[in-house]
Write an enzyme that holds these catalytic residues in place. Sequence first.
Site, PDB file in Angstrom:
ATOM      1  N   ARG A  33       0.830  -1.204   0.000  1.00 24.60           N
ATOM      2  CA  ARG A  33       0.000   0.000   0.000  1.00 24.60           C
ATOM      3  C   ARG A  33       0.863   1.252   0.000  1.00 24.60           C
ATOM      4  O   ARG A  33       0.440   2.311  -0.475  1.00 24.60           O
ATOM      5  CB  ARG A  33      -0.901   0.033   1.246  1.00 24.60           C
ATOM      6  CG  ARG A  33      -1.907  -1.061   1.344  1.00 24.60           C
ATOM      7  CD  ARG A  33      -2.534  -1.127   2.722  1.00 24.60           C
ATOM      8  NE  ARG A  33      -2.979   0.155   3.217  1.00 24.60           N
ATOM      9  CZ  ARG A  33      -2.378   0.813   4.222  1.00 24.60           C
ATOM     10  NH1 ARG A  33      -1.312   0.298   4.815  1.00 24.60           N
ATOM     11  NH2 ARG A  33      -2.856   1.967   4.628  1.00 24.60           N
ATOM     12  N   ARG A  37       9.999   5.414  -2.595  1.00 27.11           N
ATOM     13  CA  ARG A  37      10.570   6.504  -3.390  1.00 27.11           C
ATOM     14  C   ARG A  37      12.051   6.664  -3.065  1.00 27.11           C
ATOM     15  O   ARG A  37      12.467   6.460  -1.930  1.00 27.11           O
ATOM     16  CB  ARG A  37       9.871   7.834  -3.093  1.00 27.11           C
ATOM     17  CG  ARG A  37       8.381   7.856  -3.246  1.00 27.11           C
ATOM     18  CD  ARG A  37       7.879   9.298  -3.110  1.00 27.11           C
ATOM     19  NE  ARG A  37       6.439   9.357  -2.973  1.00 27.11           N
ATOM     20  CZ  ARG A  37       5.793   9.391  -1.814  1.00 27.11           C
ATOM     21  NH1 ARG A  37       6.483   9.373  -0.685  1.00 27.11           N
ATOM     22  NH2 ARG A  37       4.495   9.446  -1.767  1.00 27.11           N
ATOM     23  N   ARG A 110      -8.252  -7.092  13.758  1.00 21.33           N
ATOM     24  CA  ARG A 110      -7.475  -6.416  14.788  1.00 21.33           C
ATOM     25  C   ARG A 110      -8.274  -5.219  15.271  1.00 21.33           C
ATOM     26  O   ARG A 110      -8.979  -4.553  14.497  1.00 21.33           O
ATOM     27  CB  ARG A 110      -6.128  -5.947  14.250  1.00 21.33           C
ATOM     28  CG  ARG A 110      -5.159  -7.059  14.006  1.00 21.33           C
ATOM     29  CD  ARG A 110      -4.696  -7.736  15.278  1.00 21.33           C
ATOM     30  NE  ARG A 110      -3.648  -6.982  15.960  1.00 21.33           N
ATOM     31  CZ  ARG A 110      -3.119  -7.334  17.118  1.00 21.33           C
ATOM     32  NH1 ARG A 110      -3.569  -8.421  17.741  1.00 21.33           N
ATOM     33  NH2 ARG A 110      -2.157  -6.620  17.653  1.00 21.33           N
ATOM     34  N   ARG A 141       0.989   4.643  17.354  1.00 19.43           N
ATOM     35  CA  ARG A 141       0.904   6.021  16.867  1.00 19.43           C
ATOM     36  C   ARG A 141       0.503   6.959  17.980  1.00 19.43           C
ATOM     37  O   ARG A 141      -0.184   6.568  18.921  1.00 19.43           O
ATOM     38  CB  ARG A 141      -0.132   6.153  15.741  1.00 19.43           C
ATOM     39  CG  ARG A 141       0.186   5.378  14.505  1.00 19.43           C
ATOM     40  CD  ARG A 141      -0.899   5.562  13.462  1.00 19.43           C
ATOM     41  NE  ARG A 141      -1.502   4.294  13.091  1.00 19.43           N
ATOM     42  CZ  ARG A 141      -2.255   4.107  12.012  1.00 19.43           C
ATOM     43  NH1 ARG A 141      -2.520   5.107  11.227  1.00 19.43           N
ATOM     44  NH2 ARG A 141      -2.763   2.931  11.742  1.00 19.43           N
ATOM     45  N   GLU A 161      -2.461   5.303  20.314  1.00 18.79           N
ATOM     46  CA  GLU A 161      -3.195   4.199  19.706  1.00 18.79           C
ATOM     47  C   GLU A 161      -2.467   2.877  19.960  1.00 18.79           C
ATOM     48  O   GLU A 161      -1.304   2.712  19.584  1.00 18.79           O
ATOM     49  CB  GLU A 161      -3.331   4.442  18.201  1.00 18.79           C
ATOM     50  CG  GLU A 161      -4.025   3.345  17.436  1.00 18.79           C
ATOM     51  CD  GLU A 161      -4.073   3.622  15.946  1.00 18.79           C
ATOM     52  OE1 GLU A 161      -3.595   2.764  15.175  1.00 18.79           O
ATOM     53  OE2 GLU A 161      -4.581   4.693  15.549  1.00 18.79           O
ATOM     54  N   TYR A 209      -8.887  -4.463   3.445  1.00 16.53           N
ATOM     55  CA  TYR A 209      -8.155  -3.380   4.114  1.00 16.53           C
ATOM     56  C   TYR A 209      -8.175  -2.147   3.207  1.00 16.53           C
ATOM     57  O   TYR A 209      -7.256  -1.896   2.451  1.00 16.53           O
ATOM     58  CB  TYR A 209      -6.725  -3.835   4.398  1.00 16.53           C
ATOM     59  CG  TYR A 209      -5.928  -2.890   5.275  1.00 16.53           C
ATOM     60  CD1 TYR A 209      -6.395  -1.634   5.632  1.00 16.53           C
ATOM     61  CD2 TYR A 209      -4.684  -3.260   5.761  1.00 16.53           C
ATOM     62  CE1 TYR A 209      -5.666  -0.793   6.427  1.00 16.53           C
ATOM     63  CE2 TYR A 209      -3.937  -2.423   6.563  1.00 16.53           C
ATOM     64  CZ  TYR A 209      -4.432  -1.182   6.886  1.00 16.53           C
ATOM     65  OH  TYR A 209      -3.697  -0.336   7.671  1.00 16.53           O
ATOM     66  N   ASP A 211      -8.061   1.857   2.392  1.00 14.58           N
ATOM     67  CA  ASP A 211      -7.743   3.204   2.850  1.00 14.58           C
ATOM     68  C   ASP A 211      -8.960   4.081   2.583  1.00 14.58           C
ATOM     69  O   ASP A 211      -9.890   3.679   1.874  1.00 14.58           O
ATOM     70  CB  ASP A 211      -6.507   3.736   2.115  1.00 14.58           C
ATOM     71  CG  ASP A 211      -5.233   3.048   2.594  1.00 14.58           C
ATOM     72  OD1 ASP A 211      -5.075   2.882   3.815  1.00 14.58           O
ATOM     73  OD2 ASP A 211      -4.408   2.669   1.731  1.00 14.58           O
TER      74      ASP A 211
END
Length: 232
Positions: A33, A37, A110, A141, A161, A209, A211
Amino acid sequence: MVGPEVYEKFIKHYTEKQWGRKATELPTSIIKRLPIRFMFNNNYFNDRYQGIPIGGYNVIIDKLIKTSEVRLDTCYFDNRDYFDRIARKIVFTGKIDEFFNFKFGDLEYRSLKFETEIYPVENYQGNAVINFTDRETPFTRVYEHKHFDFGDQPHTVVTKEYPIISSRKSDPFYPVNDTKNMNNYKKYQQLAYRQSNVIFGGRLGTYRYYDMHQVIASALKTVKNEVETLAT
């Protein structure tokens, strides 16, 4: 894709903490995902527009439901016969295994636990989100909410989190798309195909999953298909 040093530092421990299992047991689609770069562009994705809507998602949701009846603290399963009768079609975005009374057993998800604190400072971490990729830190996070929308309050709200195991009583967040669960999901998917009056959507309804941009695109595509079906 990135070599062992970057993998160990940024991916392996964070992934295993998030999913509660070895990274080698998870599908490669999870990490694919994220773009790789070799430049100094530090954006999360390659999309032209990134972030959240001005004012937050509530602004969009308020407009979407402006003319609709909304019921809070209401469980579809507590009064299923009633809700099935009042509409010709149902959009179901809950757990697909629960919809079919866990006929083939529980799919794995999860869940998350959040700890929120208010600090009497203008700036706690200088960023909306910081990810903790090490093994030792128990949370994944830390959010500082004012940075999402350029807030200038004299205090700040911070949320940590924590990933946790999901149960039937907890809120599921992420489907575990490993081989075992996907094989089980296909059985539920076959049952879903026979439900002509139910549209299954979202991460839980389609066991994917997504986004945020992907789930919005999926919803728009579903609406388009439904309109075209009615037109014919």
